[in-house]
Each structure stands twice: as structure tokens, then as C-alpha cells.
Design a protein around this motif. Sequence first.
Motif, short mmCIF file in Angstrom:
data_model
loop_
_atom_site.label_atom_id
_atom_site.label_comp_id
_atom_site.label_asym_id
_atom_site.label_seq_id
_atom_site.Cartn_x
_atom_site.Cartn_y
_atom_site.Cartn_z
N VAL A 185 1.07 -8.41 5.85
CA VAL A 185 1.16 -7.29 6.57
C VAL A 185 1.19 -5.76 5.79
O VAL A 185 1.82 -5.76 4.95
CB VAL A 185 2.72 -7.19 7.37
CG1 VAL A 185 2.97 -6.00 8.13
CG2 VAL A 185 2.88 -8.33 8.29
N LEU A 186 0.14 -5.08 6.41
CA LEU A 186 0.09 -3.63 5.57
C LEU A 186 0.33 -2.49 6.57
O LEU A 186 0.20 -2.67 7.70
CB LEU A 186 -1.63 -3.53 5.09
CG LEU A 186 -1.92 -4.70 4.04
CD1 LEU A 186 -3.36 -4.31 3.77
CD2 LEU A 186 -1.10 -4.51 3.02
N GLN A 187 1.08 -1.49 5.76
CA GLN A 187 1.60 -0.45 6.79
C GLN A 187 0.28 0.75 6.82
O GLN A 187 -0.63 0.84 5.75
CB GLN A 187 2.64 0.53 5.74
CG GLN A 187 3.20 1.42 6.31
CD GLN A 187 3.75 1.12 8.03
OE1 GLN A 187 4.41 0.00 7.95
NE2 GLN A 187 3.34 1.87 8.94
N GLY A 188 -0.02 1.03 7.97
CA GLY A 188 -0.90 2.29 8.19
C GLY A 188 -0.12 3.71 8.48
O GLY A 188 0.99 3.55 8.36
N SER A 189 -0.82 4.62 8.48
CA SER A 189 -0.26 5.87 9.10
C SER A 189 0.32 5.81 10.22
O SER A 189 1.56 6.54 10.60
CB SER A 189 -1.41 6.79 9.13
OG SER A 189 -1.65 7.32 7.96
N CYS A 190 0.01 5.04 11.23
CA CYS A 190 0.67 5.06 12.38
C CYS A 190 1.59 3.81 12.74
O CYS A 190 2.54 3.79 13.00
CB CYS A 190 -0.56 5.03 13.67
SG CYS A 190 -1.55 6.69 13.50
N ILE A 191 0.98 2.62 12.67
CA ILE A 191 1.75 1.46 12.55
C ILE A 191 1.27 0.20 11.37
O ILE A 191 0.42 0.78 10.77
CB ILE A 191 1.29 0.88 13.83
CG1 ILE A 191 -0.39 0.37 14.04
CG2 ILE A 191 1.43 1.58 15.17
CD1 ILE A 191 -0.76 -0.29 15.00
N SER A 192 2.08 -0.65 11.33
CA SER A 192 1.75 -1.53 10.38
C SER A 192 0.86 -2.91 11.23
O SER A 192 0.82 -3.17 12.19
CB SER A 192 3.04 -2.62 10.00
OG SER A 192 3.80 -3.17 11.21
N HIS A 193 -0.03 -3.37 10.35
CA HIS A 193 -1.21 -4.39 10.73
C HIS A 193 -1.04 -5.67 10.08
O HIS A 193 -0.82 -5.77 8.54
CB HIS A 193 -2.38 -3.72 10.57
CG HIS A 193 -2.69 -2.27 10.99
ND1 HIS A 193 -3.06 -2.22 12.36
CD2 HIS A 193 -2.16 -1.14 10.50
CE1 HIS A 193 -3.01 -0.81 12.49
NE2 HIS A 193 -2.75 -0.11 11.59
#
Length: 279
Positions: free
Chosen positions: A111-119
Motif C-alpha cells: 500500500v503506497l500513499q498518493g497525494s490524494c489517496i492511498s493505493h
Amino acid sequence: METTVDVIKSSGEKVKFSIDKLRKSLLRSGAKQATVDEIVDIVINELYDNISTKEIYNRAFALLRKEKSYLASKYKLKRAIYELGPTGFPFERFISAVLTYSGYKTEVDKVLQGSCISHEVDVVATKNNSTTIIECKFHSEKTFKCNVKVPLYINSRYNDIKAHWNKNLKNTSVLTEGWVVTNTRFTEDALKYGTCVNLYLLSWDHPVNNGLKDRIDRLGLYPITVSTLLTQREKQFLLSRDVVLCRQLVGDAFYLDHLGISEKRKEKILNEINMLCHH
């Protein structure tokens, strides 16, 4: 030698039988020219109108297996990839293992964090301080193609993760690439879009001479499902233990002891695998 026999593909499409295609697929297995010519002659003599490509494949496979089991294993590579299913999870493990043997450090289901949501990312691969995130699209239907919606979706996820990744001081590597890997094929629009946005698309036969089948053959990284000597139950046991490559069995033969395989049969299996990985 020419033939005008119609054959039925798995999609239901009717096409003319191609001797050239059959010959090339047999040569790819590493069989000698004389063996290939002999098998082609037998198959041609047994052809009839509207025969299925599956029946032709099964006959050629049986003849090749009679010659040498490891050649038959190489010949069944495409089918063996489908046997990794149906969930697609072993396919992710397989891609991760292929990249590990290519010098990458890999993690699966991260699970990687994005600017908007995690993916949730299927495979994260790092090499030379560069990180690649990979989405694996496994299809159990041979006729299914990845359309343009797939790279569109993955590219937006990649950009969201990248925006956060490269400003996060905790990350010691740079996120440089996004990949989509499939065991089938991409549509023309999907390939065009991937090229346009610099998203790397890897399928069964794309890029030319560097597709999934080429990489597997070149590196000798065959999935455990290619074995002609292991039963389905045995293959499923090995997959459940994260043994997805034949090469892994060479170093971890004790898994075969867990299956209660006799010494004589174990020797045969390991011999087939050694021939396959190092031929």
C-alpha cells in the motif's frame, strides 16, 4: 507443403491452418529440426476441416513430450501462465520473481500513499535507486485484451503516487516508472496511450522480442505450472508455498519431500526442471 484446412481458434474464429506457425512454436521449444519436421508431418496427416487449434496443440504437445518432457514444458508456456490463475495472485508473485532474478528488489501487495489517496500496488520493484510500480492484469480468457481504460486508470494512480513519493524525504529511491503487465495482449489504443504517456506496457508478445514469453525463455524463468511431471494438486501445493518458478525448486527440493514424492520420481522431476532452466 501447403494445406487449405480450416481450423477453429479458441475465440470461435475460423482461419486457415498455418504450418509456419506450428513449426515456429515447436522450434521455440528448442526441439531439433528433424524432430519438428517429424511432428509437423504427423499433425498435417491428422488434420481435418474445422479441427480446433486446441486439438492441434494437444497432439503436438503429446508428440513433443514423447521426445523429451522438458521440450514439452517449454512448448506449453502460454498455457502454463493461464494455469497460475484463477485469482491472479500467483501471477503477481510470478512477475515479482522474474524481476527478482533480473536484479530488482521486489515487494508484493504494497500500500503506497498518493497525494490524494492511498493505493494498493501489485509489485514494487527497485534497482539502482530507481523504483517502478507494477500493476498485473491476469486474464483466464485467452481472447480477452486489455483495453485503453486499463493504462488510463493505472497512469492516474502512478501520477498520484509519484507526486507524493518524490517529495517524501523518507524515500531513498526515485519513482521513475509505472508498468502494466498482462498475460494476454493490449488493444492498439492501449498501446498508443501507453507510449504517449510513457507508461511501460508488457504483454505476452509486447514489446517485440522483449515480451513476457521472450523474457521467460531468455532467462529460463519458467513458472512451476509448465512441468509435465507434477500433478495439478502438487503444483497448487507449491504455489501456495510461494514456489512459483521452476528455478526455485532446484534450490528447495525439500518441498517435494513434503509432497511424499518418491526418490525416483523426485529425480525425474528435478532432472526435467534442470534441463528446462539451463537448456
